[in-house]
Design a protein around this motif. Structure first.
Motif, PDB file in Angstrom:
ATOM      1  N   LYS A 115      53.619  22.915   7.931  1.00  0.00           N
ATOM      2  CA  LYS A 115      53.476  21.462   7.853  1.00  0.00           C
ATOM      3  C   LYS A 115      52.050  21.008   8.166  1.00  0.00           C
ATOM      4  O   LYS A 115      51.409  21.493   9.094  1.00  0.00           O
ATOM      5  N   LYS A 129      55.435  11.263  16.714  1.00  0.00           N
ATOM      6  CA  LYS A 129      56.554  12.204  16.662  1.00  0.00           C
ATOM      7  C   LYS A 129      57.745  11.594  15.912  1.00  0.00           C
ATOM      8  O   LYS A 129      58.375  12.255  15.085  1.00  0.00           O
ATOM      9  N   ILE A 131      57.023  11.332  12.090  1.00  0.00           N
ATOM     10  CA  ILE A 131      57.157  12.604  11.395  1.00  0.00           C
ATOM     11  C   ILE A 131      58.626  12.985  11.271  1.00  0.00           C
ATOM     12  O   ILE A 131      59.067  13.504  10.238  1.00  0.00           O
ATOM     13  N   ALA A 132      59.408  12.723  12.314  1.00  0.00           N
ATOM     14  CA  ALA A 132      60.845  13.019  12.255  1.00  0.00           C
ATOM     15  C   ALA A 132      61.527  12.193  11.164  1.00  0.00           C
ATOM     16  O   ALA A 132      62.354  12.711  10.401  1.00  0.00           O
ATOM     17  N   LEU A 160      60.527  13.623   7.809  1.00  0.00           N
ATOM     18  CA  LEU A 160      61.216  14.883   7.562  1.00  0.00           C
ATOM     19  C   LEU A 160      62.655  14.659   7.116  1.00  0.00           C
ATOM     20  O   LEU A 160      63.118  15.233   6.123  1.00  0.00           O
ATOM     21  N   TRP A 187      63.129  22.253  11.481  1.00  0.00           N
ATOM     22  CA  TRP A 187      61.852  21.547  11.572  1.00  0.00           C
ATOM     23  C   TRP A 187      61.972  20.286  12.421  1.00  0.00           C
ATOM     24  O   TRP A 187      61.018  19.899  13.112  1.00  0.00           O
ATOM     25  N   LYS A 207      61.726  21.490  15.963  1.00  0.00           N
ATOM     26  CA  LYS A 207      60.352  21.838  16.304  1.00  0.00           C
ATOM     27  C   LYS A 207      59.495  20.589  16.478  1.00  0.00           C
ATOM     28  O   LYS A 207      58.634  20.531  17.358  1.00  0.00           O
ATOM     29  N   THR A 208      59.728  19.595  15.621  1.00  0.00           N
ATOM     30  CA  THR A 208      58.941  18.364  15.703  1.00  0.00           C
ATOM     31  C   THR A 208      59.200  17.615  17.000  1.00  0.00           C
ATOM     32  O   THR A 208      58.271  17.171  17.682  1.00  0.00           O
ATOM     33  N   GLN A 262      57.873  19.365  20.339  1.00  0.00           N
ATOM     34  CA  GLN A 262      56.430  19.546  20.502  1.00  0.00           C
ATOM     35  C   GLN A 262      55.829  18.368  21.277  1.00  0.00           C
ATOM     36  O   GLN A 262      56.205  17.216  21.063  1.00  0.00           O
ATOM     37  N   PRO A 286      52.852  15.874  17.522  1.00  0.00           N
ATOM     38  CA  PRO A 286      53.489  16.100  16.237  1.00  0.00           C
ATOM     39  C   PRO A 286      52.867  17.254  15.475  1.00  0.00           C
ATOM     40  O   PRO A 286      51.681  17.553  15.639  1.00  0.00           O
ATOM     41  N   LEU A 287      53.694  17.911  14.634  1.00  0.00           N
ATOM     42  CA  LEU A 287      53.200  19.033  13.866  1.00  0.00           C
ATOM     43  C   LEU A 287      52.293  18.607  12.741  1.00  0.00           C
ATOM     44  O   LEU A 287      51.511  19.387  12.220  1.00  0.00           O
TER      45      LEU A 287
END
Length: 229
Positions: free
Chosen positions: A31, A160, A163-164, A167, A214, A217-218, A221, A224-225
């Motif tokens: 990503k 974060k 991005i979530a 996704l 993912w 993971k996002t 973290q 954010p990735l």
């Protein structure tokens, strides 16, 4: 000479197939890197156009493709909001989410009404699709609507969360495209033995599992990735 309906259908299937291919690349790529970004852009364009064509085709051929109209509207709103979610700092982003939320609300109501009406029919099918199919799409549209409301009224939208949201929306859109290609109308191109084997359901299951991976993971973290856009 091909009719306008056949042109719409061929364009819808072609763009949807391309969306599945580049969507797989975007989902599997690391990503934030160039491959992910480039494939994601192509996916958004192909998925958006395929969804709009599907919605138009469903409206024109409602006797056999009505649910495609709802699925197309949902796919288009998911891709649009998925792009907006990584550009939330744009001044017009929340206005865009408001417009998308209105469309998702109307689509959700239409899907629930169609499913409810189908349950009253002798075979519980409306225009060839079972009530459960309408309720399944209703659930996805309702989830998208809840996310839209969160993005509209959230006072502070963290990177974060952005991005979530991106996704989830892109993966559900990818799920719809893969479903259309492998377990929906596109399943007819596969041998009957393959259709009965259950193998065609694996791409959809894989997408959901990768989305959950993912997403985990996002959210875990500290940062954010994907870099903020």
């Amino acid at each position: 000479m091909p009719t306008s309906d056949s042109v719409f259908l061929l364009s819808h299937v072609t763009l949807g197939t391309l969306a599945v291919v580049v969507g797989a690349i975007a989902l599997g790529a690391r990503k934030g890197r160039k491959t992910h970004v480039s494939a994601g852009r192509v996916f958004a364009i192909c998925m958006g156009l395929s969804s709009l064509l599907g919605a138009l085709l469903g409206a024109l051929k409602y006797e056999t493709f009505w649910i495609t109209c709802h699925a197309g509207i949902l796919g288009a709103t998911l891709v649009s909001s998925g792009v907006l979610s990584i550009r939330i700092r744009m001044r017009s982003a929340k206005q865009g989410f408001t417009a998308i939320a209105v469309v998702n609300l109307l689509n959700s109501v239409g899907l629930f009404a169609a499913g409810w009406y189908a349950t009253s029919l002798p075979d519980t099918r409306l225009f060839g699709f079972a009530a459960e199919d309408y309720f399944f799409l209703f659930a996805m549209a309702a989830i998208a609507l809840a996310g839209d409301i969160r993005m509209i009224f959230g006072e502070e939208i963290s990177d974060k969360l952005r991005i979530a949201q991106h996704l989830v929306r892109m993966c559900i859109g990818f799920f719809i495209a893969a479903g259309s290609a492998f377990t929906g109308p596109g399943a007819s191109v596969f041998p009957e033995a393959v259709q009965r084997s259950g193998l065609l359901s694996l791409p959809e299951l894989t997408i959901i599992l990768l989305m959950l991976f993912w997403l985990w993971k996002t959210l875990r973290q500290p940062r954010p990735l994907v870099a903020a856009q």
